[in-house]
Design a protein around this motif. Structure first.
Motif, mmCIF file in Angstrom:
data_model
loop_
_atom_site.group_PDB
_atom_site.id
_atom_site.type_symbol
_atom_site.label_atom_id
_atom_site.label_comp_id
_atom_site.label_asym_id
_atom_site.label_seq_id
_atom_site.Cartn_x
_atom_site.Cartn_y
_atom_site.Cartn_z
ATOM 1 N N ASP A 284 0.915 -1.122 0.065
ATOM 2 C CA ASP A 284 0.093 -0.144 0.095
ATOM 3 C C ASP A 284 0.806 1.275 -0.039
ATOM 4 O O ASP A 284 1.596 1.481 1.085
ATOM 5 C CB ASP A 284 -0.782 0.099 1.319
ATOM 6 C CG ASP A 284 -1.930 1.255 1.364
ATOM 7 O OD1 ASP A 284 -1.401 2.277 0.960
ATOM 8 O OD2 ASP A 284 -2.897 0.950 1.752
ATOM 9 N N ARG A 285 0.948 2.101 -0.956
ATOM 10 C CA ARG A 285 1.936 3.099 -1.296
ATOM 11 C C ARG A 285 1.754 4.141 0.090
ATOM 12 O O ARG A 285 2.682 4.598 0.412
ATOM 13 C CB ARG A 285 1.445 3.609 -2.616
ATOM 14 C CG ARG A 285 2.574 4.438 -3.274
ATOM 15 C CD ARG A 285 2.307 5.378 -4.512
ATOM 16 N NE ARG A 285 3.685 5.999 -4.713
ATOM 17 C CZ ARG A 285 4.038 7.153 -3.976
ATOM 18 N NH1 ARG A 285 3.459 7.548 -2.860
ATOM 19 N NH2 ARG A 285 5.215 7.384 -4.340
ATOM 20 N N GLU A 286 0.651 4.545 0.348
ATOM 21 C CA GLU A 286 0.365 5.560 1.242
ATOM 22 C C GLU A 286 0.797 5.188 2.480
ATOM 23 O O GLU A 286 1.451 5.795 3.221
ATOM 24 C CB GLU A 286 -1.276 5.778 1.415
ATOM 25 C CG GLU A 286 -1.938 6.542 0.090
ATOM 26 C CD GLU A 286 -1.175 7.783 -0.194
ATOM 27 O OE1 GLU A 286 -0.666 8.590 0.455
ATOM 28 O OE2 GLU A 286 -0.831 7.886 -1.800
ATOM 29 N N ARG A 287 0.489 3.830 2.832
ATOM 30 C CA ARG A 287 0.765 3.296 4.162
ATOM 31 C C ARG A 287 2.240 3.131 4.241
ATOM 32 O O ARG A 287 2.785 3.270 5.487
ATOM 33 C CB ARG A 287 0.264 1.946 4.596
ATOM 34 C CG ARG A 287 -1.305 2.162 4.670
ATOM 35 C CD ARG A 287 -1.650 2.874 5.892
ATOM 36 N NE ARG A 287 -3.123 3.231 6.096
ATOM 37 C CZ ARG A 287 -3.645 4.099 6.986
ATOM 38 N NH1 ARG A 287 -2.708 4.830 7.728
ATOM 39 N NH2 ARG A 287 -4.697 3.951 7.343
ATOM 40 N N ILE A 288 2.933 2.527 3.158
ATOM 41 C CA ILE A 288 4.581 2.582 3.268
ATOM 42 C C ILE A 288 4.902 3.869 3.227
ATOM 43 O O ILE A 288 6.060 4.034 4.203
ATOM 44 C CB ILE A 288 5.086 1.689 2.003
ATOM 45 C CG1 ILE A 288 4.637 0.120 2.269
ATOM 46 C CG2 ILE A 288 6.461 1.605 1.853
ATOM 47 C CD1 ILE A 288 4.796 -0.601 3.331
ATOM 48 N N ALA A 289 4.627 4.921 2.650
ATOM 49 C CA ALA A 289 5.141 6.436 2.729
ATOM 50 C C ALA A 289 5.044 6.801 4.135
ATOM 51 O O ALA A 289 5.914 7.408 4.702
ATOM 52 C CB ALA A 289 4.446 7.167 1.870
ATOM 53 N N GLN A 290 3.817 6.627 4.921
ATOM 54 C CA GLN A 290 3.612 6.790 6.114
ATOM 55 C C GLN A 290 4.847 6.140 7.161
ATOM 56 O O GLN A 290 5.340 6.865 7.828
ATOM 57 C CB GLN A 290 2.212 6.228 6.711
ATOM 58 C CG GLN A 290 1.758 6.774 8.014
ATOM 59 C CD GLN A 290 0.359 6.188 8.378
ATOM 60 O OE1 GLN A 290 -0.235 5.757 7.595
ATOM 61 N NE2 GLN A 290 0.099 6.296 9.672
#
Ligand code: ADP
Length: 258
Positions: A133-139
């Motif tokens: 999950d792009r957003e979650r990994i960025a988080q």
């Protein structure tokens, strides 16, 4: 996740955990609603779009905005925690490029690092695209970099590296900061855990960031660990399994070897 507990007492405890998490969820939603337009208006005011400002007014607005954003961080973290604990955190799995995500996060953190005159270095070795999950990994990466900068004195260095070990993709975030005492190393991933938890503490934060990072990484089938020396610095390792995006693993053998 709320643990399944045995017996009547266990069941009661489990129900009480659920009530706590539902309460946290409702309160955070209620707090989030008025805060969103508040921050939007603060931004308009700060940009002078609602009239020109004196230096004093600008200074005061900056302080209000900084604090409103801290409050927003706390609310987001509480929402994430309640979603995670009740198994309601949603993951939008897609093909992701970890290096690209890291570069974007580094760009976002530039101002914070500059404010403290901290050099953010990187050694981004090739990693194959994987599933996540792009957003979650960025988080997760944002939280680790934010902590690394926050807990490092001015003029220090923060480093982010990637390496592939077999089928494991590793992201390491190191700093030359204050470090973590040995007896606290396994505690810092617990909710609301902060090494310095005095009311007068020097560093702002919620003590929830690493708990959420751990949950996100775990949901990807990976793990997160830390090594640290008090007064010398810390290194956080995120290990994610390489996922073959629904295609047979053999098709990716070349990529993995690369
Ligand atoms: P927060 O940073 O909001 O307090 P986190 O869950 O992200 O919460 O971190 C928990 C605690 O772990 C921090 O309060 C701090 O005591 C310690 N910690 C995390 N990262 C670092 C770091 N890079 N260097 C030193 N201490 C750290």
């Amino acid at each position: 996740m709320i643990e399944k507990k045995e017996g009547i007492e266990g069941k009661k405890e489990q129900e009480s955990d659920k009530i706590q998490m539902d309460f946290l969820n409702i309160v955070s939603h209620e707090l989030k609603t008025p805060l969103t337009p508040m921050i939007a208006y603060l931004s308009l005011l700060s940009k002078g779009k609602l009239g020109s400002l004196t230096e004093k007014q600008r200074g005061a607005l900056e302080k209000i905005t900084r604090n409103a954003k801290l409050l927003r961080r706390l609310i987001w973290d509480m929402l994430d925690l309640s979603r995670m604990e009740t198994g309601k955190m949603k993951f939008h799995m897609q093909e992701i490029d970890l290096i690209e995500i890291i570069r974007d996060v580094m760009r976002d953190m530039e101002t914070f690092a500059k404010e403290k005159n901290i050099t953010v270095e990187s050694n981004l070795r090739y990693l194959p695209r994987t599933e996540g999950d792009r957003e979650r990994i960025a988080q997760v990466i944002t939280n680790l970099l934010d902590n690394a900068i926050k807990f490092t004195q001015e003029n220090g260095t923060v480093m982010i590296e990637t390496v592939k070990k077999g089928y494991t993709l590793v992201v390491a975030v190191s700093d030359t900061g204050i470090g973590i005492p040995k007896h606290k190393l396994d505690k810092i991933f617990d909710k609301f855990s902060q090494v310095d938890n005095k009311v007068t503490r020097q560093y702002s934060g919620t003590g929830l960031g690493l708990t959420i990072c751990k949950g996100i990484v775990k949901a990807h089938g990976g793990n997160i660990t830390v090594e640290s020396m008090l007064g010398e610095g810390s290194t956080f390792y995120v290990r994610l399994p390489y996922k073959s995006l629904g295609k047979p693993t053999e098709m990716f053998t070349e990529v993995i070897k690369g």
